[in-house]
Design a protein around this motif. Sequence first.
Motif, mmCIF file in Angstrom:
data_model
loop_
_atom_site.group_PDB
_atom_site.id
_atom_site.type_symbol
_atom_site.label_atom_id
_atom_site.label_comp_id
_atom_site.label_asym_id
_atom_site.label_seq_id
_atom_site.Cartn_x
_atom_site.Cartn_y
_atom_site.Cartn_z
ATOM 1 N N CYS A 71 0.636 -1.265 0.167
ATOM 2 C CA CYS A 71 0.032 0.093 -0.215
ATOM 3 C C CYS A 71 0.628 1.530 0.321
ATOM 4 O O CYS A 71 0.757 2.216 -0.333
ATOM 5 C CB CYS A 71 -0.872 0.180 1.245
ATOM 6 S SG CYS A 71 -1.953 -1.001 1.420
ATOM 7 N N LEU A 72 2.478 0.799 0.775
ATOM 8 C CA LEU A 72 3.145 2.224 0.880
ATOM 9 C C LEU A 72 3.556 3.456 -0.560
ATOM 10 O O LEU A 72 3.290 3.929 -1.360
ATOM 11 C CB LEU A 72 3.960 1.767 1.738
ATOM 12 C CG LEU A 72 5.468 3.283 1.640
ATOM 13 C CD1 LEU A 72 4.509 3.963 2.564
ATOM 14 C CD2 LEU A 72 6.301 2.803 2.793
ATOM 15 N N ALA A 74 2.254 1.695 -3.793
ATOM 16 C CA ALA A 74 1.478 2.195 -4.333
ATOM 17 C C ALA A 74 1.117 3.546 -3.991
ATOM 18 O O ALA A 74 0.820 4.241 -5.412
ATOM 19 C CB ALA A 74 0.001 1.509 -4.164
ATOM 20 N N TYR A 75 1.065 3.904 -3.170
ATOM 21 C CA TYR A 75 0.812 5.715 -2.475
ATOM 22 C C TYR A 75 1.805 6.833 -3.321
ATOM 23 O O TYR A 75 1.394 7.150 -3.901
ATOM 24 C CB TYR A 75 0.537 5.788 -1.263
ATOM 25 C CG TYR A 75 0.384 6.931 -0.940
ATOM 26 C CD1 TYR A 75 -0.171 7.835 -1.200
ATOM 27 C CD2 TYR A 75 1.396 7.802 -0.054
ATOM 28 C CE1 TYR A 75 -0.271 8.920 -0.672
ATOM 29 C CE2 TYR A 75 1.780 9.204 0.192
ATOM 30 C CZ TYR A 75 0.389 9.507 -0.449
ATOM 31 O OH TYR A 75 0.860 11.202 0.521
ATOM 32 N N LEU A 76 2.712 5.666 -3.242
ATOM 33 C CA LEU A 76 4.195 6.247 -3.841
ATOM 34 C C LEU A 76 3.817 6.776 -4.635
ATOM 35 O O LEU A 76 4.140 7.514 -5.737
ATOM 36 C CB LEU A 76 5.205 6.299 -3.400
ATOM 37 C CG LEU A 76 6.098 6.293 -1.136
ATOM 38 C CD1 LEU A 76 7.164 5.444 -1.274
ATOM 39 C CD2 LEU A 76 5.717 7.425 -0.968
ATOM 40 N N GLY A 78 1.397 6.038 -6.567
ATOM 41 C CA GLY A 78 0.605 7.179 -7.549
ATOM 42 C C GLY A 78 0.629 8.657 -6.817
ATOM 43 O O GLY A 78 0.282 9.535 -8.223
ATOM 44 N N ALA A 79 2.085 8.664 -6.343
ATOM 45 C CA ALA A 79 1.486 10.374 -6.264
ATOM 46 C C ALA A 79 3.056 11.048 -7.505
ATOM 47 O O ALA A 79 2.465 11.691 -7.970
ATOM 48 C CB ALA A 79 2.338 10.170 -4.544
ATOM 49 N N VAL A 106 -5.264 1.867 -9.804
ATOM 50 C CA VAL A 106 -6.656 2.313 -8.936
ATOM 51 C C VAL A 106 -7.766 0.872 -8.587
ATOM 52 O O VAL A 106 -7.254 0.339 -7.678
ATOM 53 C CB VAL A 106 -7.550 3.448 -8.928
ATOM 54 C CG1 VAL A 106 -8.379 3.889 -8.009
ATOM 55 C CG2 VAL A 106 -6.206 4.776 -9.162
ATOM 56 N N GLY A 109 -5.392 -2.308 -7.906
ATOM 57 C CA GLY A 109 -5.295 -2.126 -6.095
ATOM 58 C C GLY A 109 -6.374 -2.284 -4.982
ATOM 59 O O GLY A 109 -6.047 -3.343 -4.171
#
Length: 200
Positions: A71-72, A74-76, A78-79, A106, A109
Amino acid sequence: SAAKKWSTEALGNIASYSHVAAWTFPAVFAVGAQVLHKVSADELTGMCQVSDAAAIPFMVTPHTVLLFFGCLLAYLGGAALIRVRKAVKLVGRSTSKLERLMSRLVIFGLLYIIPALGSLSCILYESFNKPRWQSLSLAAAFECQYRSGCSQLPSTGSGVEIALLRIFLSLAGGIATGMWVWSEKTCRVWVVRCRTKHSA
C-alpha cells in the motif's frame, strides 16, 4: 519507475534482485513452518496449510507487513504518476493514456487490497475460533453416538462459511491480477508470438 524516472532497461537491470527478494521472503516462512512442524491439513480442502496455532506468526504477520509495504509503494507510485501527469500537461501533451493507466492501477489496487484484508480477517477469526469449533463438534459427535436415533449432528458453528470466504478471497487477488495481465495489448503480443513460432 515513475518516481525515479527509470527506463525499462533500468528496471530490467534490477529484475533479478527483485525476483530474489520476492521469492526468498515467502520461502523462509514456508521452510520455517515445515522445520518447526507447524503444517496441518485443511479439513475442508485437504490441502496443507500452516496450523491454526502458528497462523499469526507465519501467515498474518508477514501478510500484514507485505500488504502495508504494498500500500505504501502504491501510494508513492500514485503520487509520482500525478506529478508526471502535471508535468506532461504543462508541456501541452495528451495525458489520456497516462490517465487510463492510473485508473487501471486504482481499480487493480482496490480489487487486490480489499480481498487481501478480508482474507487476513478470516484467517485471524479462524485461528481464534477453530479450536473451540473442533471441541464442540467432537462433543456433539460423542453425544450423538450415545443417543439412540441420532442421525444428524447439531450445529456447532463450525465456521465452514468463514473458511469458504477465506478461500474465495485468497483466489480473488489472483483473479484481479489476471484481469490486469490479460489486457488487449497482452493478447496482441501473444498472437504475434504464436504466429512467429508457427511460421518458423
